[in-house]
Design an enzyme around this catalytic site. Structure first.
Site, PDB file in Angstrom:
ATOM      1  N   ASN A 150      92.134  17.564 -38.330  1.00 36.33           N
ATOM      2  CA  ASN A 150      91.717  16.330 -38.988  1.00 36.33           C
ATOM      3  C   ASN A 150      92.078  16.250 -40.473  1.00 36.33           C
ATOM      4  O   ASN A 150      91.940  15.206 -41.080  1.00 36.33           O
ATOM      5  CB  ASN A 150      90.211  16.130 -38.818  1.00 36.33           C
ATOM      6  CG  ASN A 150      89.415  17.367 -39.151  1.00 36.33           C
ATOM      7  OD1 ASN A 150      89.600  18.417 -38.527  1.00 36.33           O
ATOM      8  ND2 ASN A 150      88.560  17.277 -40.146  1.00 36.33           N
ATOM      9  N   SER A 198      85.438  11.121 -29.685  1.00 34.92           N
ATOM     10  CA  SER A 198      84.462  10.341 -30.440  1.00 34.92           C
ATOM     11  C   SER A 198      84.991   8.942 -30.706  1.00 34.92           C
ATOM     12  O   SER A 198      86.090   8.768 -31.231  1.00 34.92           O
ATOM     13  CB  SER A 198      84.159  11.050 -31.763  1.00 34.92           C
ATOM     14  OG  SER A 198      83.287  10.257 -32.533  1.00 34.92           O
ATOM     15  N   CYS A 323      84.146  15.544 -44.323  1.00 36.58           N
ATOM     16  CA  CYS A 323      83.085  16.506 -44.083  1.00 36.58           C
ATOM     17  C   CYS A 323      82.962  17.501 -45.229  1.00 36.58           C
ATOM     18  O   CYS A 323      81.966  18.161 -45.378  1.00 36.58           O
ATOM     19  CB  CYS A 323      83.357  17.254 -42.796  1.00 36.58           C
ATOM     20  SG  CYS A 323      83.709  16.134 -41.463  1.00 36.58           S
TER      21      CYS A 323
HETATM   22  C1  LIG Z   1      85.351  13.355 -36.809  1.00 38.53           C
HETATM   23  C2  LIG Z   1      85.575  14.641 -36.134  1.00 38.53           C
HETATM   24  C3  LIG Z   1      84.526  15.290 -35.458  1.00 38.53           C
HETATM   25  C4  LIG Z   1      83.118  14.789 -35.474  1.00 38.53           C
HETATM   26  O1  LIG Z   1      82.924  13.643 -34.693  1.00 38.53           O
HETATM   27  P1  LIG Z   1      81.614  12.761 -34.931  1.00 38.53           P
HETATM   28  O2  LIG Z   1      81.659  11.745 -33.859  1.00 38.53           O
HETATM   29  O3  LIG Z   1      81.755  12.170 -36.303  1.00 38.53           O
HETATM   30  O4  LIG Z   1      80.448  13.685 -34.829  1.00 38.53           O
HETATM   31  C5  LIG Z   1      84.816  16.465 -34.790  1.00 38.53           C
HETATM   32  N1  LIG Z   1      86.061  16.982 -34.784  1.00 38.53           N
HETATM   33  C6  LIG Z   1      87.083  16.386 -35.426  1.00 38.53           C
HETATM   34  C7  LIG Z   1      88.445  16.993 -35.356  1.00 38.53           C
HETATM   35  C8  LIG Z   1      86.878  15.197 -36.117  1.00 38.53           C
HETATM   36  O5  LIG Z   1      87.904  14.616 -36.750  1.00 38.53           O
END
Ligand SMILES: *Cc1c(COP(=O)(O)O)cnc(C)c1O
Length: 374
Positions: A150, A198, A323
């Site tokens: 990410n 997600s 994050c």
């Molecule tokens: C955004 C993200 C998450 C977390 O997802 P949420 O729905 O915001 O809890 C987990 N892993 C990666 C790689 C992400 O980009």
């Protein structure tokens, strides 16, 4: 936000998705566990979305579980699988560039007595397959490696990883949250046993996600309660959000190639323009990454100063990943790919989405040059 370039943190909800969701708040608001018509309307809709998601990802519908998002899916998969297979062992393997929802889950399992191997990555952010093979022990239950990172967008060799896992009788989970909606993906073809997604990363609502777990793999629920989600995830189903996620997934995969070409066009245009600048470096694997992400270092400029300076010009970008912001710690991903110490705090992530235009990218470039003095 006028110039939104933080689509890896989250995306704007698609209007079509919102319209699909609205009736499920005010008209079809029944609890899916109720046996009367209003309840069954919800139940049937949930199951039709489950079928649709399963079809898009090439799984069976009874392998899809609805959760509150990517973080919960990663927790449920990793803790759930480790706890359910404890009779077999206590070892798991992950990479050093995972999302905090994976890394902190591993940390928490370590506190319980599980053992975790953190695989290093090369300067592009790719794990070493030989190291993976060597790390597998007799008591290894699970390997968890993300599909795409990410912060830098690097895509991991998922098929090769799943092959190694299966040759050794190990379960393979992947955090595909950043990848879903950005690349085509066939779960069966890739040999994935467990996968997180997600909705808010692909123009759907926040607070809703899904976990795929191949049938036959045992895992334990995190939440005790009612019988929802075949006993694996208790709590009244979030019907409007489930509906929204289904619609969002359908939309994003209905014209993925065109959309990707468009987004990659914007990203490449941006990079063409800034890579000529003497104090700019583009990080990660330039050939093997998501088309939406650009991770850049602007030497000598503090990333917080950059983010705030751009915000004053109505431009949203991220210092590292969402994050990490708020914490003073430099990104563990940038460290893992060996970014020089003095560049760690001069690095930002720009992530493009389907609502961005070329005019916006021109404004982004102009603003970056002004604030970054490059
Ligand atoms: C955004 C993200 C998450 C977390 O997802 P949420 O729905 O915001 O809890 C987990 N892993 C990666 C790689 C992400 O980009």
């Amino acid at each position: 936000m006028k110039y939104y370039f933080d689509n890896s943190a989250t995306t704007r909800l698609d209007d079509e998705v919102l319209n699909e969701m609205l009736p499920y708040y005010t008209e079809y608001y029944g609890n899916a566990s109720s046996i009367y018509k209003l309840g069954q309307k919800s139940k049937n809709k949930i199951e039709s979305v489950r079928n649709k998601i399963a079809e898009i990802l090439n799984t069976k519908s009874n392998e899809i579980y609805f959760t509150s998002g990517g973080s919960e899916s990663n927790n449920l998969a990793i803790k759930g699988i480790m706890h359910a297979n404890i009779f077999k062992g206590k070892h798991l393997i992950t990479s050093s560039i995972e999302h905090p929802s994976v890394l902190n889950t591993c940390k928490s399992l370590e506190e319980e007595g599980f053992e975790v191997t953190y695989l290093a990555v090369d300067e592009k952010g790719i794990i070493n397959l030989e190291s993976l093979k060597k790390s597998i022990r007799k008591d290894t239950i699970l390997v968890s490696v993300m599909l795409a990172n990410n912060e830098i967008g690097t895509i991991e060799p998922i098929k090769e990883i799943s092959n190694i896992c299966h040759q050794n009788g190990v379960i393979f989970h992947t955090d595909a949250v950043q990848a879903i909606g950005n690349i085509k993906l066939d779960i069966k073809e890739l040999g994935i046993d467990s996968l997180s997604l997600s909705s808010h990363k692909f123009y759907g609502p926040k607070g809703i996600g899904a976990l795929y777990v191949r049938s036959g793999i045992k895992f334990k629920p995190l939440i005790d309660g009612g019988h929802q989600e075949r006993e694996m995830r208790a709590g009244t189903e979030n019907v409007p959000s489930i509906v929204g996620m289904g619609k969002a997934l359908e939309l994003v995969y209905s014209n993925l190639d065109d959309k990707n070409k468009y987004i990659k066009g914007l990203r490449d245009y941006f990079e063409e323009n800034i890579k000529k600048l003497p104090n700019v470096i583009i990080n990660g694997d330039l050939n093997n990454r998501l088309s939406s992400i650009s991770n850049i270092t602007i030497k000598g400029v503090d990333s917080n100063t950059l983010v705030i300076g751009l915000d004053m010009r109505d431009v949203a970008i991220s210092n590292g990943s969402a994050c990490q912001s708020g914490s003073a710690l430099p990104s563990h991903v940038l460290k893992a790919i060996g970014i020089r110490e003095d560049y760690l705090k001069s690095t930002v992530r720009i992530s493009f989405g389907k609502y961005n235009t070329k005019e916006e990218v021109d404004y982004l470039i102009k603003s970056l040059k002004e604030v970054g003095k490059c």
